[in-house]
Scaffold this motif. Structure first.
Motif, PDB file in Angstrom:
ATOM      1  N   UNK A   1     -17.455  20.734  52.118  1.00 20.60           N
ATOM      2  CA  UNK A   1     -18.802  19.300  51.689  1.00 20.60           C
ATOM      3  C   UNK A   1     -19.444  20.436  50.707  1.00 20.60           C
ATOM      4  N   UNK A   2     -19.723  20.451  49.526  1.00 21.53           N
ATOM      5  CA  UNK A   2     -21.091  20.751  48.809  1.00 21.53           C
ATOM      6  C   UNK A   2     -22.766  20.597  48.851  1.00 21.53           C
ATOM      7  N   UNK A   3     -23.260  19.056  49.196  1.00 17.54           N
ATOM      8  CA  UNK A   3     -24.137  19.071  49.865  1.00 17.54           C
ATOM      9  C   UNK A   3     -24.356  17.375  50.356  1.00 17.54           C
ATOM     10  N   UNK A   4     -25.155  17.568  50.560  1.00 16.52           N
ATOM     11  CA  UNK A   4     -25.560  16.108  51.831  1.00 16.52           C
ATOM     12  C   UNK A   4     -26.685  15.768  51.437  1.00 16.52           C
ATOM     13  N   UNK A   5     -27.404  14.222  50.935  1.00 14.40           N
ATOM     14  CA  UNK A   5     -28.274  13.570  50.576  1.00 14.40           C
ATOM     15  C   UNK A   5     -28.427  12.384  51.869  1.00 14.40           C
ATOM     16  N   UNK A   6     -28.808  12.512  52.651  1.00 11.13           N
ATOM     17  CA  UNK A   6     -28.828  11.622  54.009  1.00 11.13           C
ATOM     18  C   UNK A   6     -30.573  10.642  54.389  1.00 11.13           C
ATOM     19  N   UNK A   7     -30.896   9.727  53.996  1.00 14.17           N
ATOM     20  CA  UNK A   7     -31.666   9.321  54.422  1.00 14.17           C
ATOM     21  C   UNK A   7     -32.194   8.854  55.437  1.00 14.17           C
ATOM     22  N   UNK A   8     -31.423   7.959  56.276  1.00 12.21           N
ATOM     23  CA  UNK A   8     -32.109   7.065  57.813  1.00 12.21           C
ATOM     24  C   UNK A   8     -31.287   8.436  58.692  1.00 12.21           C
ATOM     25  N   UNK A   9     -30.328   8.543  58.547  1.00 13.50           N
ATOM     26  CA  UNK A   9     -29.968   9.493  59.700  1.00 13.50           C
ATOM     27  C   UNK A   9     -30.938  10.873  59.817  1.00 13.50           C
ATOM     28  N   UNK A  10     -31.481  10.949  59.076  1.00 10.42           N
ATOM     29  CA  UNK A  10     -32.691  12.274  58.902  1.00 10.42           C
ATOM     30  C   UNK A  10     -33.855  11.365  60.174  1.00 10.42           C
ATOM     31  N   UNK A  11     -34.032  12.479  60.847  1.00 10.79           N
ATOM     32  CA  UNK A  11     -35.407  12.155  61.198  1.00 10.79           C
ATOM     33  C   UNK A  11     -36.913  12.599  60.373  1.00 10.79           C
ATOM     34  N   UNK A  12     -37.799  11.366  60.477  1.00  7.88           N
ATOM     35  CA  UNK A  12     -38.585  11.390  59.685  1.00  7.88           C
ATOM     36  C   UNK A  12     -39.210  13.149  59.465  1.00  7.88           C
ATOM     37  N   UNK A  13     -39.792  13.807  58.601  1.00  8.50           N
ATOM     38  CA  UNK A  13     -40.056  14.928  58.475  1.00  8.50           C
ATOM     39  C   UNK A  13     -39.300  16.710  58.768  1.00  8.50           C
ATOM     40  N   UNK A  14     -38.554  16.160  58.893  1.00  9.19           N
ATOM     41  CA  UNK A  14     -37.320  17.029  59.392  1.00  9.19           C
ATOM     42  C   UNK A  14     -35.877  17.217  58.163  1.00  9.19           C
TER      43      UNK A  14
ATOM     44  N   UNK B   1     -18.435  16.695  47.940  1.00  3.21           N
ATOM     45  CA  UNK B   1     -17.103  17.259  48.880  1.00  3.21           C
ATOM     46  C   UNK B   1     -15.787  18.362  47.149  1.00  3.21           C
ATOM     47  N   UNK B   2     -16.240  19.052  47.339  1.00  3.41           N
ATOM     48  CA  UNK B   2     -14.659  19.546  46.606  1.00  3.41           C
ATOM     49  C   UNK B   2     -13.838  19.926  46.977  1.00  3.41           C
ATOM     50  N   UNK B   3     -12.374  19.765  46.486  1.00  7.88           N
ATOM     51  CA  UNK B   3     -11.083  19.542  46.694  1.00  7.88           C
ATOM     52  C   UNK B   3     -10.723  21.061  46.370  1.00  7.88           C
ATOM     53  N   UNK B   4      -9.733  21.413  47.477  1.00 10.64           N
ATOM     54  CA  UNK B   4      -9.257  21.941  47.430  1.00 10.64           C
ATOM     55  C   UNK B   4      -7.737  22.268  47.113  1.00 10.64           C
TER      56      UNK B   4
END
Length: 315
Positions: A184-197, A174-177
């Motif tokens: 939100x600038x960017x999200x790196x997601x792991x197990x919350x994502x469905x594999x292949x999506x 996140x950046x702060x205003x």
């Protein structure tokens, strides 16, 4: 002689009264804002607060007085995180100079768990602006941690306990205003994502502009464009995976439309720049600055992406 002794004693008592440090812990006078700030140890960016460190016991004598927290921060600091009526104790963890706002980190502990809050403070007057919860010591098996880098980008990491191990779920940047809100600038997601999506953090945002859409190139490459605050700006999210996952990249931010069908993003914190060329049902992107902070060494933000047909909602 006695008169002189009495005079000296009287002067000593007066001097002691004048030099007595004000305190919210039973002092004769209310604590000042500056004295409240001094209760927080000073740190310099970058800063890191891991969930496990919240478990460390802190001395009761260092706890903040609730009245002082209500006066200098907010009386709703712990609202929504602890059951109504639960006794919650607060400790000062850290104080840092930031941009555009300064930071104070407060630990909150009660019977139901322990969390930490990042308070945004106005720089000149030192007044409270807003707070967000940034760390959790494992309530309901969820652990979260905070990092603030030298560019004032916040990274919130979330882990979930599965048996004896914790699985990383996601990292949100996140950046702060200036008003204390975060973007939100960017999200790196792991197990919350469905594999292949792909997990798209902009998925639910408005797409009324003619170029606002999802553009794809293969199964794991996406350029997502959404409406900006005005007609001249747009929000975007780009992610790609090449060479069987050996080279990945992900970046998001706010770009500006320029001259017809073109758009451009210039990162304020790095040299990264990306050009967008829109055409009928397509968008082409290419780097116009070094974006190595957001991708692998041997791959770039470039290529042609085809507009994804939006499914019509059933009436």
């Amino acid at each position: 002689m006695k008169r002189y002794l009495l005079l000296i004693m009287a002067i000593g008592v007066l001097a002691a009264c004048k030099t007595k440090k004000n305190s919210g812990h039973g002092g004769d006078e209310p604590m000042t804002r500056e004295e409240f700030r001094e209760l927080f140890p000073v740190a310099a960016l970058p800063y890191k607060l891991v969930s496990d460190s919240l478990q460390l016991k802190m001395a009761d004598s260092l706890a903040l007085d609730t009245a002082d927290v209500n006066r200098f921060l907010t009386d709703t600091l712990t609202k929504g995180d602890f059951p109504k009526g639960e006794k919650v104790r607060l400790w000062p963890l850290q104080r840092m100079e930031g941009n555009p706002l300064d930071y104070m980190v407060v630990k909150a502990a009660g019977r139901s768990g322990t969390v930490a809050y990042l308070c945004f403070m106005e720089k000149k007057k030192g007044t409270f602006v807003r707070r967000i919860r940034v760390a959790d010591a494992g309530r309901s098996g969820v652990y979260s941690s905070l990092q603030i880098d030298s560019r004032n980008v916040l990274k919130l990491s979330t882990e979930v306990q599965h048996g004896p191990v914790r699985d990383m779920q996601r990292e949100d940047f996140y950046s702060v205003n200036p008003d204390g809100s975060t973007m939100l600038i960017m999200t790196n997601s792991a197990n919350l994502s469905v594999p292949g999506q792909i997990f798209n953090p902009l998925d639910t945002l408005p797409r009324k502009h003619r170029f606002s859409a999802d553009y794809t190139s293969g199964d794991m490459s996406l350029v997502s464009i959404r409406d900006g605050e005005d007609a001249k700006s747009f929000q975007f999210f780009i992610t790609f995976s090449k060479d069987n996952g050996k080279c990945k990249g992900e970046v998001s931010g706010v770009g500006q439309y320029i001259a017809g069908n073109r758009g451009e993003f210039r990162d304020k914190e790095t040299s990264c720049g990306i050009s967008f060329q829109f055409s009928s049902g397509r968008v082409s992107i290419r780097e116009i600055g070094g974006c190595g902070a957001y991708r692998g060494i041997k791959c770039f933000f470039e290529g042609n992406f085809v507009k994804k047909v939006e499914k019509k909602k059933k009436k």
